[in-house]
Design a protein around this motif. Structure first.
Motif, PDB file in Angstrom:
ATOM      1  N   GLU A  86       0.823  -1.199   0.000  1.00  0.00           N
ATOM      2  CA  GLU A  86       0.000   0.000   0.000  1.00  0.00           C
ATOM      3  C   GLU A  86       0.861   1.254   0.000  1.00  0.00           C
ATOM      4  O   GLU A  86       1.983   1.253   0.506  1.00  0.00           O
ATOM      5  N   ILE A  87       0.308   2.304  -0.572  1.00  0.00           N
ATOM      6  CA  ILE A  87       0.923   3.633  -0.522  1.00  0.00           C
ATOM      7  C   ILE A  87      -0.084   4.562   0.139  1.00  0.00           C
ATOM      8  O   ILE A  87      -1.224   4.679  -0.318  1.00  0.00           O
ATOM      9  N   ALA A  88       0.326   5.204   1.234  1.00  0.00           N
ATOM     10  CA  ALA A  88      -0.558   6.133   1.946  1.00  0.00           C
ATOM     11  C   ALA A  88       0.013   7.542   1.844  1.00  0.00           C
ATOM     12  O   ALA A  88       1.157   7.779   2.227  1.00  0.00           O
ATOM     13  N   LEU A 113      -5.025   9.613   1.472  1.00  0.00           N
ATOM     14  CA  LEU A 113      -5.325   8.843   0.269  1.00  0.00           C
ATOM     15  C   LEU A 113      -4.507   7.568   0.323  1.00  0.00           C
ATOM     16  O   LEU A 113      -3.275   7.604   0.401  1.00  0.00           O
ATOM     17  N   VAL A 114      -5.182   6.411   0.313  1.00  0.00           N
ATOM     18  CA  VAL A 114      -4.516   5.111   0.382  1.00  0.00           C
ATOM     19  C   VAL A 114      -4.709   4.392  -0.945  1.00  0.00           C
ATOM     20  O   VAL A 114      -5.837   4.164  -1.385  1.00  0.00           O
ATOM     21  N   MET A 115      -3.590   4.049  -1.574  1.00  0.00           N
ATOM     22  CA  MET A 115      -3.614   3.282  -2.826  1.00  0.00           C
ATOM     23  C   MET A 115      -3.161   1.864  -2.526  1.00  0.00           C
ATOM     24  O   MET A 115      -2.006   1.648  -2.134  1.00  0.00           O
ATOM     25  N   SER A 116      -4.047   0.909  -2.666  1.00  0.00           N
ATOM     26  CA  SER A 116      -3.717  -0.492  -2.421  1.00  0.00           C
ATOM     27  C   SER A 116      -3.259  -1.127  -3.733  1.00  0.00           C
ATOM     28  O   SER A 116      -4.006  -1.171  -4.708  1.00  0.00           O
ATOM     29  N   GLU A 121      -6.672  -4.416  -5.249  1.00  0.00           N
ATOM     30  CA  GLU A 121      -6.389  -3.118  -5.860  1.00  0.00           C
ATOM     31  C   GLU A 121      -7.535  -2.139  -5.609  1.00  0.00           C
ATOM     32  O   GLU A 121      -8.681  -2.419  -5.952  1.00  0.00           O
ATOM     33  N   SER A 122      -7.194  -0.997  -4.992  1.00  0.00           N
ATOM     34  CA  SER A 122      -8.258  -0.055  -4.656  1.00  0.00           C
ATOM     35  C   SER A 122      -7.672   1.314  -4.335  1.00  0.00           C
ATOM     36  O   SER A 122      -6.458   1.472  -4.151  1.00  0.00           O
ATOM     37  N   PHE A 123      -8.551   2.315  -4.273  1.00  0.00           N
ATOM     38  CA  PHE A 123      -8.231   3.663  -3.813  1.00  0.00           C
ATOM     39  C   PHE A 123      -9.180   3.998  -2.671  1.00  0.00           C
ATOM     40  O   PHE A 123     -10.382   3.745  -2.777  1.00  0.00           O
ATOM     41  N   LEU A 143     -14.279   7.378   1.161  1.00  0.00           N
ATOM     42  CA  LEU A 143     -14.732   7.030  -0.184  1.00  0.00           C
ATOM     43  C   LEU A 143     -13.811   5.945  -0.712  1.00  0.00           C
ATOM     44  O   LEU A 143     -12.601   5.989  -0.491  1.00  0.00           O
ATOM     45  N   GLU A 144     -14.369   4.973  -1.415  1.00  0.00           N
ATOM     46  CA  GLU A 144     -13.541   3.846  -1.847  1.00  0.00           C
ATOM     47  C   GLU A 144     -13.897   3.397  -3.258  1.00  0.00           C
ATOM     48  O   GLU A 144     -15.079   3.353  -3.632  1.00  0.00           O
ATOM     49  N   PHE A 145     -12.868   3.104  -4.036  1.00  0.00           N
ATOM     50  CA  PHE A 145     -13.037   2.496  -5.359  1.00  0.00           C
ATOM     51  C   PHE A 145     -12.237   1.205  -5.382  1.00  0.00           C
ATOM     52  O   PHE A 145     -11.044   1.206  -5.073  1.00  0.00           O
TER      53      PHE A 145
END
Length: 223
Positions: A86-88, A113-116, A121-123, A143-145
């Motif tokens: 993950e990138i936070a 903002l967390v990029m998995s 795989e998600s934002f 909020l999640e995508f």
């Protein structure tokens, strides 16, 4: 941290990645914490006095116009609570909060903002909202995508890797100068024989990793 390349071509992408490594300041011993999980020395084939690290946390400083003064924290290790990449990105708070006079329950936290990257795989964007009504209170929402909810088939990472190899696509592969620059950064720290701290399996590493961030007023973001 790389800049956007002029074109999505392999060498231009690699050039921008290399520029980031060139801009990283030398890593000092105080910038890192090394750990070893408690029963590692009991594993088959491991020496009883092994000093091999199984986890590391680092603070990196990128000395260029865009990132000067922005700390980058990296943490990786074995036997953590779960496997994930993950990138936070933690955003700065506004310098003044209009909610401060309302006291308890109105502390403004950073938006994150967390990029998995894997395995899901998600934002995710965490932000604060005012709770309707009185008294005035703030709460954190998200909020999640998620790719798995929007697309039927997502190729496995190794499947993508093999496809790139067959197609001769090298933009996601590292270049020789990138590897050499990486060793330029890490080798002096490893040769200095840094202290190794013990941590329990199923934790996020030794407490010293938390202290590495706490002394700069920061904390790890986990999901």
């Amino acid at each position: 941290a790389m800049e956007v390349p002029a074109h999505l071509e392999t060498e231009q992408i690699r050039d921008e990645k290399a520029k980031v490594l060139h801009s990283i300041a030398p890593i000092q011993l105080t910038d890192g914490v090394f750990g070893q999980y408690a029963v590692y020395r009991s594993e088959p084939g491991v020496a009883k006095d092994s000093r091999t690290e199984t986890a590391v946390a680092l603070q990196l400083k990128i000395v260029n116009w865009r990132w000067n003064g922005v700390p980058f924290y990296l943490r990786t290790g074995k036997c953590f609570p779960r496997h994930s990449s993950e990138i936070a990105i933690t955003f700065r708070c506004a310098p003044v909060s209009v909610f401060e006079p309302f006291g308890a329950g109105c502390t403004v936290d950073n938006n994150v903002l967390v990029m998995s990257i894997q395995p899901d795989e998600s934002f995710k964007l965490r932000f604060q909202v005012k709770v309707p009504g009185q008294p005035v209170r703030l709460t954190t929402k998200q909020l999640e995508f998620r790719y798995s909810e929007e697309f039927e088939s997502i190729p496995d990472g190794y499947e993508t890797l093999l496809q790139d190899i067959l197609a001769g696509e090298q933009s996601l592969f590292v270049r020789a100068d990138w590897i050499e620059d990486s060793w330029r950064l890490y080798d002096p720290v490893l040769k200095a024989s840094p202290p190794i701290f013990t941590y329990e399996r199923g934790t996020w590493g030794p407490p010293e990793m938390d202290e590495l961030l706490a002394r700069n007023g920061h904390s790890w973001v986990t999901t």
